[in-house]
Design a protein around this motif. Structure first.
Motif, PDB file in Angstrom:
ATOM      1  N   PRO A 206     -34.460 -54.713 -40.746  1.00  0.00           N
ATOM      2  CA  PRO A 206     -34.324 -56.274 -40.501  1.00  0.00           C
ATOM      3  C   PRO A 206     -33.156 -56.697 -39.702  1.00  0.00           C
ATOM      4  CG  PRO A 206     -33.789 -56.049 -42.415  1.00  0.00           C
ATOM      5  CD  PRO A 206     -34.041 -54.762 -41.913  1.00  0.00           C
ATOM      6  N   ILE A 207     -33.082 -57.984 -39.265  1.00  0.00           N
ATOM      7  CA  ILE A 207     -31.953 -58.590 -38.509  1.00  0.00           C
ATOM      8  C   ILE A 207     -31.244 -59.538 -39.630  1.00  0.00           C
ATOM      9  CG2 ILE A 207     -31.002 -60.167 -36.844  1.00  0.00           C
ATOM     10  CD1 ILE A 207     -33.396 -59.505 -35.225  1.00  0.00           C
ATOM     11  N   VAL A 208     -29.611 -59.341 -39.761  1.00  0.00           N
ATOM     12  CA  VAL A 208     -29.039 -59.837 -40.709  1.00  0.00           C
ATOM     13  C   VAL A 208     -27.761 -60.688 -39.954  1.00  0.00           C
ATOM     14  CG1 VAL A 208     -27.212 -59.670 -42.668  1.00  0.00           C
ATOM     15  CG2 VAL A 208     -29.308 -57.885 -42.622  1.00  0.00           C
ATOM     16  N   SER A 209     -27.484 -61.763 -40.092  1.00  0.00           N
ATOM     17  CA  SER A 209     -26.813 -62.475 -39.361  1.00  0.00           C
ATOM     18  C   SER A 209     -25.546 -63.292 -40.334  1.00  0.00           C
ATOM     19  CB  SER A 209     -27.328 -63.599 -38.415  1.00  0.00           C
ATOM     20  OG  SER A 209     -28.293 -64.500 -39.096  1.00  0.00           O
ATOM     21  N   GLY A 210     -24.572 -63.719 -39.507  1.00  0.00           N
ATOM     22  CA  GLY A 210     -23.607 -64.376 -40.460  1.00  0.00           C
ATOM     23  C   GLY A 210     -22.163 -64.419 -39.523  1.00  0.00           C
ATOM     24  N   THR A 211     -21.283 -65.150 -40.053  1.00  0.00           N
ATOM     25  CA  THR A 211     -19.946 -64.852 -39.332  1.00  0.00           C
ATOM     26  C   THR A 211     -19.299 -63.510 -39.925  1.00  0.00           C
ATOM     27  OG1 THR A 211     -18.865 -65.551 -41.381  1.00  0.00           O
ATOM     28  CG2 THR A 211     -19.390 -67.285 -39.751  1.00  0.00           C
ATOM     29  N   ARG A 212     -18.297 -63.065 -39.250  1.00  0.00           N
ATOM     30  CA  ARG A 212     -17.952 -61.905 -39.193  1.00  0.00           C
ATOM     31  C   ARG A 212     -17.325 -61.708 -40.885  1.00  0.00           C
ATOM     32  NH1 ARG A 212     -13.781 -61.000 -33.962  1.00  0.00           N
ATOM     33  NH2 ARG A 212     -15.494 -60.186 -32.610  1.00  0.00           N
ATOM     34  N   ALA A 213     -16.709 -62.769 -41.322  1.00  0.00           N
ATOM     35  CA  ALA A 213     -16.099 -62.721 -42.542  1.00  0.00           C
ATOM     36  C   ALA A 213     -17.255 -62.614 -43.507  1.00  0.00           C
ATOM     37  CB  ALA A 213     -15.407 -64.158 -42.684  1.00  0.00           C
ATOM     38  N   ALA A 214     -18.309 -63.371 -43.453  1.00  0.00           N
ATOM     39  CA  ALA A 214     -19.440 -63.195 -44.199  1.00  0.00           C
ATOM     40  C   ALA A 214     -20.306 -61.844 -44.137  1.00  0.00           C
ATOM     41  CB  ALA A 214     -20.632 -64.368 -43.894  1.00  0.00           C
ATOM     42  N   VAL A 215     -20.570 -61.441 -43.215  1.00  0.00           N
ATOM     43  CA  VAL A 215     -21.093 -59.974 -42.961  1.00  0.00           C
ATOM     44  C   VAL A 215     -20.207 -58.840 -43.667  1.00  0.00           C
ATOM     45  CG1 VAL A 215     -21.530 -58.302 -41.338  1.00  0.00           C
ATOM     46  CG2 VAL A 215     -22.287 -60.739 -40.942  1.00  0.00           C
ATOM     47  N   LEU A 216     -18.979 -58.991 -43.598  1.00  0.00           N
ATOM     48  CA  LEU A 216     -17.994 -58.120 -43.955  1.00  0.00           C
ATOM     49  C   LEU A 216     -17.996 -58.216 -45.813  1.00  0.00           C
ATOM     50  CD1 LEU A 216     -16.196 -55.858 -43.601  1.00  0.00           C
ATOM     51  CD2 LEU A 216     -14.268 -57.536 -43.711  1.00  0.00           C
ATOM     52  N   ALA A 217     -18.110 -59.531 -46.149  1.00  0.00           N
ATOM     53  CA  ALA A 217     -18.201 -59.788 -47.290  1.00  0.00           C
ATOM     54  C   ALA A 217     -19.513 -59.038 -48.084  1.00  0.00           C
ATOM     55  CB  ALA A 217     -18.180 -61.249 -47.805  1.00  0.00           C
ATOM     56  N   TRP A 218     -20.569 -59.316 -47.452  1.00  0.00           N
ATOM     57  CA  TRP A 218     -21.684 -58.675 -47.664  1.00  0.00           C
ATOM     58  C   TRP A 218     -21.837 -57.049 -47.887  1.00  0.00           C
ATOM     59  CZ3 TRP A 218     -26.011 -56.659 -44.256  1.00  0.00           C
ATOM     60  CH2 TRP A 218     -26.870 -56.359 -45.085  1.00  0.00           C
ATOM     61  N   LEU A 219     -21.308 -56.461 -46.766  1.00  0.00           N
ATOM     62  CA  LEU A 219     -21.293 -55.056 -46.680  1.00  0.00           C
ATOM     63  C   LEU A 219     -20.379 -54.437 -47.457  1.00  0.00           C
ATOM     64  CD1 LEU A 219     -21.398 -54.569 -42.710  1.00  0.00           C
ATOM     65  CD2 LEU A 219     -23.351 -54.308 -44.266  1.00  0.00           C
ATOM     66  N   THR A 220     -19.407 -54.854 -47.769  1.00  0.00           N
ATOM     67  CA  THR A 220     -18.105 -54.285 -48.493  1.00  0.00           C
ATOM     68  C   THR A 220     -18.347 -54.554 -50.065  1.00  0.00           C
ATOM     69  OG1 THR A 220     -16.529 -55.846 -47.858  1.00  0.00           O
ATOM     70  CG2 THR A 220     -16.850 -53.709 -46.414  1.00  0.00           C
ATOM     71  N   ARG A 221     -18.524 -55.889 -50.309  1.00  0.00           N
ATOM     72  CA  ARG A 221     -18.446 -56.529 -51.589  1.00  0.00           C
ATOM     73  C   ARG A 221     -19.669 -57.218 -52.294  1.00  0.00           C
ATOM     74  NH1 ARG A 221     -15.222 -53.296 -51.464  1.00  0.00           N
ATOM     75  NH2 ARG A 221     -13.049 -53.369 -51.958  1.00  0.00           N
ATOM     76  N   GLY A 222     -20.887 -56.914 -51.440  1.00  0.00           N
ATOM     77  CA  GLY A 222     -22.130 -57.496 -52.105  1.00  0.00           C
ATOM     78  C   GLY A 222     -22.364 -58.860 -51.977  1.00  0.00           C
ATOM     79  N   ASP A 223     -21.431 -59.703 -51.562  1.00  0.00           N
ATOM     80  CA  ASP A 223     -21.357 -61.011 -51.615  1.00  0.00           C
ATOM     81  C   ASP A 223     -22.373 -61.434 -50.384  1.00  0.00           C
ATOM     82  OD1 ASP A 223     -21.147 -63.807 -51.490  1.00  0.00           O
ATOM     83  OD2 ASP A 223     -18.993 -63.800 -51.425  1.00  0.00           O
TER      84      ASP A 223
END
Length: 238
Positions: A206-223
């Motif tokens: 699927p497509i996932v979107s957000g700011t760079r900060a938000a995407v990095l928080a999700w990819l690396t810390r599950g937030d």
């Protein structure tokens, strides 16, 4: 728009500057902690803030070994063993905050002094890092920057990815995507940032979107608080 399918910028001199800057931010946070909170939970499962601070310090010494290998041609292991690494972190986790901060400062200074000796010629020297991962010497400053930034977040003391320099955010995202692409457990997806970056893994759905900060928080810390879309399960990158 960016699709960094090639190796991200790994100019070790740029990353050494970023290491210094983000180490100072980390130290400011560490000095501001309540001394009684050293045993509070961090964002790393099973680790307290004391574990995180000790790990960051010991990581500096471990990477110092690899810098020394690049400069002198020696072959010291990054850590004596996985058990020794874990034991050192456990042994230091319960120390008073003042001792933790002093250790953090001193270990960071040792790494900075040694890495200042890296040259362009040395940057391609192959080295053996943790878990038998092969890296080039020019990658070491980035590795240190990644540890400092991500574990600063893990202290759960108010610092967020939104406070990370934009060029550092991009470098961390590029590296994260690269490592995910090499992990067979990574699901397909397309990542789009508000800053105009586009990355595809697998079939791009699927497509996932957000700011760079938000995407990095999700990819690396599950937030996932700041990202949108149907979110697949991301494997741990260690």
């Amino acid at each position: 728009m960016t699709d960094p399918t090639t190796t991200p910028n790994m100019d070790f001199r740029t990353h050494l500057v970023a290491v210094d800057r983000h180490t100072e931010l980390l130290l400011a946070t560490a000095r501001s902690l309540d001394p009684g909170s050293i045993g509070d939970p961090s964002l790393c499962p099973g680790w307290t803030r004391g574990h995180v601070l000790t790990h960051i310090a010991r990581n500096a010494d471990a990477l110092l070994r690899l810098v020394t290998n690049a400069v002198t041609g020696s072959s010291e292991p990054m850590y004596d063993s996985p058990d020794a690494r874990d034991a050192d972190i456990e042994a230091g986790a319960g120390r008073p905050l003042a001792e933790q901060v002093t250790d953090l400062e001193a270990s960071a200074a040792r790494f900075a002094a040694a890495s200042a000796g890296l040259t362009e010629e040395m940057s391609t020297v192959p080295l053996l890092a943790r878990n038998n991962t092969k890296v080039k010497a020019g990658y070491l400053p980035f590795m240190r920057m990644r540890e400092v930034v991500l574990h600063h977040i893990d202290l759960d003391a108010g610092f967020s990815f939104a406070e990370v320099d934009d060029e550092v955010l991009l470098a961390l995202l590029q590296d994260t995507i690269r490592r995910l692409r090499h992990n067979p457990e990574t699901p397909s997806m397309s990542i789009r940032t508000n800053e105009g970056d586009v990355w595809s893994i697998g079939d791009g759905r699927p497509i996932v979107s957000g700011t760079r900060a938000a995407v990095l928080a999700w990819l690396t810390r599950g937030d996932a608080a700041g990202v949108e879309g149907t979110l697949p399960t991301i494997p741990s990158l260690g």
